[in-house]
Write a protein that holds these residues in place. Structure first.
Motif, PDB file in Angstrom:
ATOM      1  N   PRO A  78       0.810  -1.220   0.000  1.00  0.00           N
ATOM      2  CA  PRO A  78       0.000   0.000   0.000  1.00  0.00           C
ATOM      3  C   PRO A  78       0.842   1.268   0.000  1.00  0.00           C
ATOM      4  O   PRO A  78       0.330   2.333  -0.332  1.00  0.00           O
ATOM      5  N   GLN A  79       2.125   1.166   0.361  1.00  0.00           N
ATOM      6  CA  GLN A  79       2.970   2.355   0.353  1.00  0.00           C
ATOM      7  C   GLN A  79       3.229   2.844  -1.069  1.00  0.00           C
ATOM      8  O   GLN A  79       3.639   3.975  -1.272  1.00  0.00           O
ATOM      9  N   SER A  80       3.040   1.986  -2.049  1.00  0.00           N
ATOM     10  CA  SER A  80       3.293   2.380  -3.435  1.00  0.00           C
ATOM     11  C   SER A  80       2.038   2.982  -4.042  1.00  0.00           C
ATOM     12  O   SER A  80       0.955   2.431  -3.884  1.00  0.00           O
ATOM     13  N   PRO A  81       2.185   4.116  -4.758  1.00  0.00           N
ATOM     14  CA  PRO A  81       0.999   4.678  -5.408  1.00  0.00           C
ATOM     15  C   PRO A  81       0.390   3.713  -6.428  1.00  0.00           C
ATOM     16  O   PRO A  81      -0.785   3.816  -6.730  1.00  0.00           O
ATOM     17  N   PHE A  82       1.216   2.782  -6.925  1.00  0.00           N
ATOM     18  CA  PHE A  82       0.674   1.798  -7.864  1.00  0.00           C
ATOM     19  C   PHE A  82      -0.377   0.910  -7.209  1.00  0.00           C
ATOM     20  O   PHE A  82      -1.237   0.369  -7.883  1.00  0.00           O
ATOM     21  N   MET A 122      -1.119  10.853  -8.135  1.00  0.00           N
ATOM     22  CA  MET A 122      -0.069  10.724  -7.122  1.00  0.00           C
ATOM     23  C   MET A 122       1.116   9.921  -7.637  1.00  0.00           C
ATOM     24  O   MET A 122       2.236  10.099  -7.169  1.00  0.00           O
ATOM     25  N   ILE A 123       0.872   9.001  -8.552  1.00  0.00           N
ATOM     26  CA  ILE A 123       1.982   8.236  -9.127  1.00  0.00           C
ATOM     27  C   ILE A 123       3.053   9.213  -9.589  1.00  0.00           C
ATOM     28  O   ILE A 123       4.245   8.980  -9.417  1.00  0.00           O
ATOM     29  N   PHE A 124       2.620  10.340 -10.145  1.00  0.00           N
ATOM     30  CA  PHE A 124       3.562  11.340 -10.623  1.00  0.00           C
ATOM     31  C   PHE A 124       3.815  12.425  -9.569  1.00  0.00           C
ATOM     32  O   PHE A 124       4.933  12.872  -9.403  1.00  0.00           O
ATOM     33  N   GLN A 165       6.689  12.354  -6.500  1.00  0.00           N
ATOM     34  CA  GLN A 165       8.077  11.974  -6.750  1.00  0.00           C
ATOM     35  C   GLN A 165       8.972  13.211  -6.735  1.00  0.00           C
ATOM     36  O   GLN A 165       9.033  13.944  -7.725  1.00  0.00           O
ATOM     37  N   PRO A 166       9.679  13.462  -5.620  1.00  0.00           N
ATOM     38  CA  PRO A 166      10.477  14.689  -5.550  1.00  0.00           C
ATOM     39  C   PRO A 166      11.639  14.680  -6.538  1.00  0.00           C
ATOM     40  O   PRO A 166      12.195  15.719  -6.846  1.00  0.00           O
ATOM     41  N   GLY A 167      11.992  13.513  -7.038  1.00  0.00           N
ATOM     42  CA  GLY A 167      13.137  13.427  -7.945  1.00  0.00           C
ATOM     43  C   GLY A 167      12.799  13.760  -9.383  1.00  0.00           C
ATOM     44  O   GLY A 167      13.671  13.664 -10.238  1.00  0.00           O
ATOM     45  N   ARG A 168      11.562  14.084  -9.683  1.00  0.00           N
ATOM     46  CA  ARG A 168      11.187  14.379 -11.065  1.00  0.00           C
ATOM     47  C   ARG A 168      10.556  15.754 -11.136  1.00  0.00           C
ATOM     48  O   ARG A 168       9.365  15.910 -10.860  1.00  0.00           O
ATOM     49  N   TRP A 200       6.841  16.789 -12.337  1.00  0.00           N
ATOM     50  CA  TRP A 200       5.825  15.899 -11.788  1.00  0.00           C
ATOM     51  C   TRP A 200       5.466  16.311 -10.362  1.00  0.00           C
ATOM     52  O   TRP A 200       4.319  16.237  -9.971  1.00  0.00           O
TER      53      TRP A 200
END
Lengths: 303, 521
Positions: free
Chosen positions: B136-140, B222-224, B227-230, B233
């Protein structure tokens, strides 16, 4: 439209008593509070490690004042981990700054940063990418489903996907006739070379995290050479650097080399402002700015 | 009972004309091409696509597949929202398009599920491991469970329950599909109680679906968005703008489908300009909100200057993606102007509304692409060289094949079930259930069964969620594994059982007198 009893049933006006309201409202508030508590625990970031943590936690210190960009570590990494063509689990930037004639050159190795709050670990849908107690961020290539979420999440761009079946390793086609002749001469030990240590499972989780044979459709990245650490050896890039740019050790041990360096010198971590808390520290030089231009970028076709 | 109320099934159901077959064959052929392309991808791996590694290899790890997955999920917005709004707000005008919209939702969710599987490097492993290890921690997790199981299943249940009355009507006509309709109707007798019961469940189901819908589309954003690295997004605007863009594309495509079915099934008198007026107004309002989001996003990224977001916007407005970005924006604006102009002049034309719908969809597809791709090729945080991404024929053919598959599924749907509610009150009635059997309203047992199903579903879902989400710091290896294997499967089953509870409520059989009981005893 004619009436076919499709009308909404008349809703009688109902009075809600105060007691009833308090009960139901209280229940709703309690329920959402419980939801918030559980949610905040499930999605929470890990806390900063306590200062006196026990056990081994690996860290790498990279001395940029020593690095002269020979890229021997990249080569060592490729040989050790049999990474396919165009894949650089370790990469060395060669930077240029300023305008001619006032140009400055600098070099910066970029392994996986093995972050404590890894942006790639959190979104992995199946837990193939996970953080080990010893600080390694590992990829279980037997569990990875190939969604590449870790790759888009990583701010350092250290992930390399196995887009296709690997036929080329060590820049020599395994299926080519000359590969066969080399194999006969060397008895299968030197190029085309296959590191047998990469295939196994690693303790304590017993998971397949050393990259294996770069199977099609799974993710790969720097493992801190977990198969070498297992035997008490240093990672290949550390062991092969001609000028000892790299220092590697247990950051929980105050007497280790890395702990001593980090106490005595000013260190920084790459993109620390994102809150990733990397296990890789840099000393000397400065973090790259957007004004840095890459020269002699190694660009490979990833098959 | 003796007077046959309808000679044929309504709206061309069960009448497979020549034109229909030609379209079906074309769609099947294109689907076949798509399958062939996918077989190439299975053999060669994702190397058959134009995707590549971010960073040194200068590629884009996510490309058209993800963009279209997002698009398909987005399109599903329309159906169920409109069906739910009709229920909740009594929008009589839109009632004729409710069923078409529900069909669109289900078909597009099926396509979205397939698109996700196609995008995986290890598709077979993916299906098993997601049920086994999903976190559940994954937005996927939201995409796989909320969107593809909960949302799809809730839509199916909604369509099923709303269609029972029509199925019971159609089951009266002899034909090949009679058995199917009888199965669907499942003993629907069209008594007053049944109707009231259905109205009640449909209202609650609609109320349940609306928050689910916002959650599902937000998870996708939220999938996008988290993500602080992108750069490009990472924005709080991502989730709400995904909900709105889903609405734009969904309502737009619904307008197009309604226009096509109107011509194909000769429904000119039933689908009048009022329907298009409502849908079109819905469309321009959503488009206006989305344009506002684009402007806010643009200003935020560019005002300070020098930020990484500004680099992305440089690539968008003045770089390799400029043509696509400006094309997209101008299509949004054109669609908006077309609809708003009609609104302002209070004169509507079906053709113009349809054109606005088509434009909105192309714009939505373009926008999905410029959201997904530039942040990977131009949004690296370290000074890598800018990358490129050019889709290959494999990707394009697979996506085209999916569209054809969707069309095929949809036209089959129109032939096996009426695309509009059949009954119009005068001569179409379901034969009233036989009163002789002494139907008893078996209220308490029904309610008890319903509550048991609902609570066990919720209990399973909560248990599955907590078992799938180990609570602890990331460094704990527990964090990557569910507490018990297949905990996510328990979660999904729990959600499905929860959503099944209204079906239990409606289908729970009435007691048929004391006769049967006596026989059994």
């Amino acid at each position: 439209m004619t009436e076919v009893a499709r009308k909404q049933t008349e809703i009688p006006e109902r009075k809600i008593s105060r007691r009833d309201f308090m009960k139901k409202g209280g229940a709703a508030v309690a329920l959402s509070a419980a939801g918030l508590v559980v949610g905040s625990r499930v999605f929470a970031s890990p806390k900063e490690e306590p200062a006196a943590a026990t056990g081994v936690k690996y860290a790498m210190v990279i001395d940029l004042d020593r690095c002269f960009g020979c890229r021997a570590c990249m080569e060592a990494c490729k040989v050790e981990n049999n990474t396919p063509e165009g894949v650089f689990w370790m990469y060395v930037f060669r930077f240029e700054e300023g305008r001619y004639p006032n140009v400055k050159l600098s070099y910066m190795p970029r392994p996986c940063q093995h972050c404590d709050n890894a942006p790639c670990v959190k979104p992995c849908p199946v837990g193939a990418r996970y953080k080990r107690a010893d600080g390694l961020v590992a990829t279980d290539w037997k569990r990875c489903i190939g969604c590449r979420y870790c790759e888009v999440a990583c701010p350092y761009s250290v992930n390399y996907f196995n887009w296709g079946e690997q036929t080329k390793r060590q820049y020599l086609d395994w299926k080519a006739p000359e590969a066969e002749s080399v194999r006969q001469v060397t008895g299968g030990t030197v190029p085309p070379y296959k590191n047998p240590d990469l295939a196994g499972a690693f303790k304590p989780e017993n998971r397949y995290i050393a990259g294996g044979s770069h199977q099609k459709g799974v993710m790969g990245k720097c493992t801190f050479c977990v198969h070498r650490l297992d035997k008490g050896l240093l990672p290949a890039c550390v062991a092969n650097c001609p000028v000892q740019v790299y220092h590697f050790g247990n950051i929980n041990d105050p007497e280790s080399e890395v702990s001593k360096i980090l106490r005595s010198k000013r260190a920084w971590r790459l993109l620390d402002e994102l809150g990733t808390r990397p296990s890789v520290y840099y000393i000397g030089s400065v973090p790259p700015t957007p004004e840095f231009r890459q020269i002699e970028a190694v660009k490979g076709r990833t098959l | 009972m003796t007077t046959p109320v309808m000679q044929k099934l309504p709206y061309g159901v069960g009448q497979w004309g020549r034109g229909w077959f030609i379209i079906a064959v074309i769609a099947a052929l294109i689907t076949g091409f798509g399958l062939f392309a996918y077989s190439r991808q299975l053999i060669e791996g994702l190397a058959a696509t134009g995707l590549g590694d971010i960073g040194t290899a200068g590629g884009s790890a996510w490309g058209l597949y993800i963009a279209f997955d997002v698009y398909f999920v987005g399109v599903s917005f329309a159906g169920i929202t409109i069906a739910a709004l009709i229920r909740l707000m009594n929008l009589e005008r839109l009632k004729p398009v409710a069923r078409m919209a529900e069909g669109l939702t289900i078909v597009s969710l099926v396509l979205a599920a397939l698109m996700v599987i196609i995008d995986l490097g290890q598709p077979g492993r993916g299906i098993i491991n997601l049920l086994r290890y999903a976190r559940p921690q994954s937005p996927f997790f939201g995409t796989f469970t909320l969107v593809i199981s909960a949302y799809l299943f809730a839509s199916l249940v909604f369509l099923y329950l709303e269609g029972r009355r029509d199925a019971a009507l159609c089951a009266q006509k002899p034909g090949k599909l009679q058995g199917f309709f009888r199965l669907w109707a499942a003993g629907y007798g069209d008594t007053r109680e049944e109707r009231e019961r259905h109205n009640r469940t449909a209202w609650w189901l609609a109320l349940f679906i609306l928050p689910l819908l916002v959650t599902a589309h937000s998870t996708l954003g939220m999938i996008f968005g988290i993500q602080p690295g992108r750069p490009g997004w990472y924005s709080a605007l991502q989730a709400p703008s995904f909900v709105v863009l889903a609405g734009v594309s969904g309502v737009g495509l619904l307008i197009v489908i309604v226009a096509i079915l109107r011509k194909a099934l000769r429904l000119e008198d039933k689908l009048d300009i009022q329907v298009f007026r409502w849908l079109g107004n819905f469309l321009w309002i959503l488009t206006a909100v989305y344009l506002y989001f684009i402007i806010v996003d643009f200003l935020t990224a560019n005002y300070s200057g020098g930020s990484r977001e500004a680099t992305i916007y440089g690539a968008l407005t003045n770089g390799p993606y400029a043509w696509l970005f400006w094309l997209t924006v101008s299509m949004f604006i054109l669609s908006f102007i077309l609809m708003f102009g009609q609104f302002a002049r209070r004169r509507y034309s079906i053709t113009l509304v349809t054109i606005a719908g088509v434009l909105a969809n192309f714009a939505a597809i373009g926008k999905r692409d410029v959201i997904v791709i530039p942040s990977q090729t131009h949004g690296t945080m370290l000074p890598y060289e800018a990358g490129t991404y050019t889709p290959t024929w494999v990707e394009l053919t697979i996506i085209l094949g999916l569209f054809a598959l969707g069309a095929l599924l949809y036209i089959v749907f129109t032939k096996v079930f009426p695309v509009m509610e059949v009954h119009d009150g005068k001569n179409e009635t379901v034969a009233p259930a036989e009163e002789t059997g002494k139907l008893q309203n078996n209220g308490t047992a029904r309610k008890r069964m319903f509550v048991v199903t609902l609570l066990s579903g919720i209990a399973l879902a909560v248990a599955g969620f907590l078992l799938a989400a180990p609570i602890g710091p990331t460094a704990d290896p527990m964090y990557s594994d569910p507490r018990i294997p297949f905990a996510p499967l328990i979660f999904v089953i729990g959600i499905i059982v929860t959503i099944l509870s209204p079906v239990v409520y409606e289908l729970f059989p009435d007691k048929r007198g004391e006769k049967r009981e006596a026989v059994k005893a």
